[in-house]
Design a protein around this motif. Structure first.
Motif, short mmCIF file in Angstrom:
data_model
loop_
_atom_site.label_atom_id
_atom_site.label_comp_id
_atom_site.label_asym_id
_atom_site.label_seq_id
_atom_site.Cartn_x
_atom_site.Cartn_y
_atom_site.Cartn_z
N ALA A 494 0.81 -1.22 0.00
CA ALA A 494 0.00 0.00 0.00
C ALA A 494 0.85 1.27 0.00
O ALA A 494 0.53 2.24 -0.70
CB ALA A 494 -0.94 -0.02 1.20
N ILE A 495 1.93 1.28 0.76
CA ILE A 495 2.75 2.50 0.87
C ILE A 495 3.37 2.86 -0.48
O ILE A 495 3.33 4.01 -0.92
CB ILE A 495 3.81 2.33 1.98
N ASP A 496 3.95 1.85 -1.18
CA ASP A 496 4.55 2.11 -2.49
C ASP A 496 3.50 2.52 -3.52
O ASP A 496 3.72 3.44 -4.31
CB ASP A 496 5.30 0.87 -2.99
N VAL A 497 2.37 1.84 -3.53
CA VAL A 497 1.30 2.14 -4.50
C VAL A 497 0.77 3.55 -4.27
O VAL A 497 0.47 4.29 -5.22
CB VAL A 497 0.17 1.09 -4.42
N HIS A 498 0.66 3.96 -3.00
CA HIS A 498 0.21 5.30 -2.66
C HIS A 498 1.15 6.35 -3.29
O HIS A 498 0.70 7.33 -3.92
CB HIS A 498 0.18 5.46 -1.13
N LEU A 508 -4.87 14.89 -8.30
CA LEU A 508 -5.92 14.24 -7.50
C LEU A 508 -5.46 14.06 -6.06
O LEU A 508 -4.26 14.03 -5.77
CB LEU A 508 -6.27 12.86 -8.10
N ARG A 509 -6.43 13.90 -5.17
CA ARG A 509 -6.11 13.63 -3.76
C ARG A 509 -6.13 12.12 -3.54
O ARG A 509 -7.19 11.48 -3.69
CB ARG A 509 -7.11 14.36 -2.84
N ILE A 510 -4.98 11.58 -3.19
CA ILE A 510 -4.83 10.12 -3.00
C ILE A 510 -4.66 9.85 -1.51
O ILE A 510 -3.72 10.36 -0.89
CB ILE A 510 -3.59 9.57 -3.76
N GLY A 511 -5.56 9.06 -0.93
CA GLY A 511 -5.50 8.74 0.50
C GLY A 511 -4.86 7.39 0.76
O GLY A 511 -4.73 6.56 -0.14
N LEU A 512 -4.45 7.16 2.01
CA LEU A 512 -3.84 5.88 2.41
C LEU A 512 -4.47 5.41 3.72
O LEU A 512 -4.60 6.19 4.67
CB LEU A 512 -2.32 6.07 2.59
N LEU A 513 -4.86 4.14 3.75
CA LEU A 513 -5.50 3.56 4.94
C LEU A 513 -4.94 2.17 5.19
O LEU A 513 -4.93 1.33 4.29
CB LEU A 513 -7.02 3.47 4.73
N HIS A 535 -10.06 11.37 -3.66
CA HIS A 535 -10.57 10.76 -4.89
C HIS A 535 -10.27 9.26 -4.97
O HIS A 535 -11.09 8.48 -5.43
CB HIS A 535 -9.96 11.45 -6.12
N VAL A 536 -9.07 8.88 -4.54
CA VAL A 536 -8.65 7.48 -4.62
C VAL A 536 -8.11 7.08 -3.25
O VAL A 536 -7.24 7.75 -2.69
CB VAL A 536 -7.55 7.28 -5.69
N LEU A 537 -8.64 5.98 -2.72
CA LEU A 537 -8.19 5.49 -1.41
C LEU A 537 -7.38 4.22 -1.59
O LEU A 537 -7.90 3.19 -2.04
CB LEU A 537 -9.39 5.21 -0.49
N VAL A 538 -6.08 4.29 -1.28
CA VAL A 538 -5.21 3.11 -1.31
C VAL A 538 -5.30 2.46 0.07
O VAL A 538 -5.12 3.13 1.09
CB VAL A 538 -3.75 3.49 -1.62
N SER A 539 -5.57 1.17 0.10
CA SER A 539 -5.86 0.52 1.38
C SER A 539 -5.40 -0.92 1.39
O SER A 539 -5.17 -1.54 0.35
CB SER A 539 -7.38 0.59 1.62
N THR A 540 -5.25 -1.47 2.59
CA THR A 540 -5.13 -2.92 2.76
C THR A 540 -6.55 -3.45 2.95
O THR A 540 -7.51 -2.73 2.71
CB THR A 540 -4.25 -3.25 3.99
#
Length: 688
Positions: A494-498, A508-513, A535-540
């Motif tokens: 997730a961290i790298d993809v974010h 865009l606003r990209i979030g991480l969870l 806009h985009v939530l990167v998550s596990t």
């Protein structure tokens, strides 16, 4: 029932089992002759002779032949060797037999001597790679040729040879004491062989037909005895007035349903009616509500909770994660707006003062519904009058945890919910003491989620798809199997993809969870995502269950083959939660047939019950449930996938038998009553 007596006979009564061997068998969970005789093999090695014309390349075979010419030994490495010899079989085939690292065999391979070899057949090279061999003239009564040899699970110090020998001896000494367990009427109805024959044949089958007859009998017996316990437990609990008959104000509940901002489906209405009947009954409700992702289980639970509140009691809703607890609280507050229902939250991240205030309000009866994680089952949590317990994603909680919450009241009614659809037959088995309700339809207006499978080299197209959906004002999830980079696993994190997505979409606003973030950080990012500030939530997989953002229409799952089918379906269910068309993209490079099959199933169907059925076939019941906490029984012979029809029949027969008054009094059925009290269903009490 003579079979019961065998459980009292220690293993040391078997000739050849001394104190040391008894101790080693003890490590396998075998303490008595009865347990040993029910320690069945999980497969058989086939030493029956076959003709080479019947054999396919790569199959394991056993053939008999005459040694032809001198053996050749070649040594390589420090201690490795290859021994080859020509073999005439069937009077017409000249083949090569190869032994690896068994140089001592060379002197035994005399030309003209008869030999039986077992091993893998390599058709192109006309070679058999020998795993075992014997000389018929020397083997005598110990010969394996022509037999099916049982293969057992072993432990340190216990060999296959010893297990076979000790079980064979136990059958010689105690085989005649194996008594019948099933009622005579069932043995005759299904034309079963006797139990004594079946046990002996499972350990020592002479042919496949005999083995099938023994397995058929023991599969039914195992499933019947399990269902007998479940059905007796259900019947006795049904006849016990162990619950609180709540005086539900049905007009108020009808008004609540009427004022909902949407129309309930037929199955939602039906399940609410079942729950109301249970709440008013004198016995405690124990119901499993299962429904596909997005089928509307929360509103059904809300109707049940409101019903118990109209009767003057309190409700509790226990969920596995804080994110889900907060989401459920917000959902319930929206549903109960204008109804004067007081809802409180109890999670591990509350401050000491918040927790103290919440517990005081609960104990004084000022709180109608308490929503929380496992914090609900801590010792200092006291309800004034707990009437209904709802657990969401109930398979995440052990039987013990659910039991503790239940003891917070005077045997309150319990509604367990799961969005992991379980095939009906398996649900009957795993949760046999529960009534099962199913939500079959999705709310009106929902469109099927379109699912695609792409390889990693198509990432540019996936990024274009994200841009397209966000351009329409929609949002996207991107799920990764790991939080951060791993040396052991070559998968996206997730961290790298974010970071990659922030570079790809600087506007865009990209979030991480992910799970290592604090509760406050998770809340902030989820709130921002719900309000379309992200806009985009990167998550596990922390977003696997319950997260509800209707504007999210795109789910991207990296390394999709690392997830089980049911988990992929859960993740996909985070989109498609409005009338907007939604999509799921599975990014994977499948390396084997099972991985390819999983992706194929996901692209072919949105039906959670069909997916669960296929998942069960691919993974088996143990992996399907994930943990022993589910209460899923482990069977010795039966298989829940292939034997589901037998399970249904055994269930009907057991329910019919325990419902007959003679079951509880007839002398010939006393052994079955004894069996019922030998142990009890998990979380249950003795049946007498």
């Amino acid at each position: 029932m003579a079979a019961v007596d065998l459980y009292t006979i220690p293993l040391r009564q078997i000739r050849g089992v001394g104190a040391e061997k008894a101790k080693e068998l003890d490590a396998l969970g075998l303490h008595s002759v009865g347990q040993l005789l029910e320690y069945y093999p999980f497969r058989y090695e086939d030493y029956r002779l076959r003709d080479l014309t019947e054999v396919k390349d790569g199959e394991k075979i056993t053939i008999q032949g005459t040694l032809y010419g001198e053996p050749v030994l070649s040594v390589y490495g420090r201690s490795k060797s290859r021994l080859t010899v020509r073999l005439m079989t069937g009077g017409r085939f000249l083949i090569t037999a190869v032994w690896f690292n068994r140089h001592y065999m060379k002197d035994k391979l005399t030309p003209g001597k008869e030999i039986v070899v077992s091993g893998k057949w390599e058709e192109k090279r006309q070679t058999i790679i020998v795993s075992s061999s014997e000389f018929p003239e020397a083997a005598g009564d110990k010969a394996r040729t022509g037999t099916l040899q049982p293969v057992y699970s072993t432990a340190e110090g216990i060999t296959q040879t010893f297990l076979r020998k000790v079980i064979r001896q136990a059958l010689v000494q105690f085989g005649d004491k194996i008594g019948e367990v099933l009622p005579e009427e069932l043995v005759e109805r299904y034309r079963f062989i006797t139990r004594k024959e079946a046990v002996a044949v499972l350990h020592q089958p002479t042919d496949a037909r005999e083995g099938q007859a023994a397995r058929r009998r023991m599969v039914y017996e195992e499933l019947f005895l399990f269902q007998l316990k479940v059905q007796a437990y259900r019947l006795l609990n049904r006849t016990k007035a162990d619950g609180v008959p709540h005086k539900v104000d049905r007009p108020k509940v009808r008004d609540f349903v009427r004022r909902l901002p949407f129309t309930l489906t037929h199955s939602q209405k039906q399940v609410i009616a079942e729950i109301l009947d249970d709440l008013e009954a004198p016995h405690a409700m124990n119901r499993l509500l299962q429904g596909d992702v997005g089928a509307g289980k929360t509103v059904v639970a809300a109707a049940g909770l409101y019903a118990v509140i109209t009767a003057g009691a309190q409700g509790a809703l226990m969920v596995p994660t804080e994110i889900l607890a907060e989401q459920h609280k917000a959902s319930l507050e929206r549903l109960f707006e204008g109804f004067g229902v007081q809802i409180a939250l109890l999670t591990g991240s509350l401050t000491d003062k918040q927790r103290k205030d919440a517990l005081a309000a609960l104990q004084m009866g000022l709180t109608d519904i308490l929503v929380g994680t496992h914090a609900l089952i801590q010792e200092d949590v006291f309800f004034r009058n707990l009437g209904l317990v709802v657990t969401d994603e109930q398979h995440r909680f052990g039987v013990q945890q659910r039991g503790i919450l239940r003891r917070k009241g005077m045997n309150p009614d319990v509604l367990s919910m799961t969005a992991t659809p379980i095939p009906r037959t398996l649900a009957i088995t795993a949760f046999g003491d529960l009534d099962i309700s199913t939500l079959k339809e999705l709310p009106k207006g929902r469109k099927p989620i379109l699912t695609y499978s792409v390889t990693h080299d198509k990432m540019d197209r996936v990024l274009g798809f994200i841009r397209q959906e966000v351009g329409k004002g929609r949002q996207a999830y991107v799920v990764c199997p790991l939080i951060e980079e791993s040396e052991k696993l070559d998968v996206q994190n997730a961290i790298d993809v974010h970071v990659q997505l922030m570079q790809a979409f600087p506007d865009l606003r990209i979030g991480l969870l992910h799970g290592r973030m604090s509760s406050q950080e998770k809340d902030e990012i989820m709130t921002a995502f719900k309000e379309n500030q992200v806009h985009v939530l990167v998550s596990t997989t922390v977003i696997e269950v319950g997260v509800d953002v209707p504007n999210a229409t795109l789910m991207i799952i990296y390394d999709a083959v690392r997830f089980g089918l049911s988990q992929l379906h859960q993740l996909r269910g985070r989109v498609g939660r409005s009338e907007l068309q939604s999509y799921c993209v599975l990014i994977a490079d499948p390396k084997n047939e099972i991985a390819k099959e999983r992706l194929k199933v996901m692209t072919e169907t949105n039906d959670g019950f069909e997916i669960a059925r296929r998942d069960l076939e691919l993974r088996g019941p143990g992996d399907f449930f994930g943990t022993k906490q589910s209460g899923l029984p482990e069977f010795k012979v039966a298989d829940l996938v292939s034997d589901f029809e037998v399970l249904e029949q055994a269930r009907e027969d057991a329910a019919e038998l325990v419902a007959e008054p003679r079951f509880w009094t007839a002398a010939e059925l006393a052994p079955l009553r004894e069996f019922l009290n030998r142990d009890v269903p998990e979380g249950g009490e003795p049946l007498d």
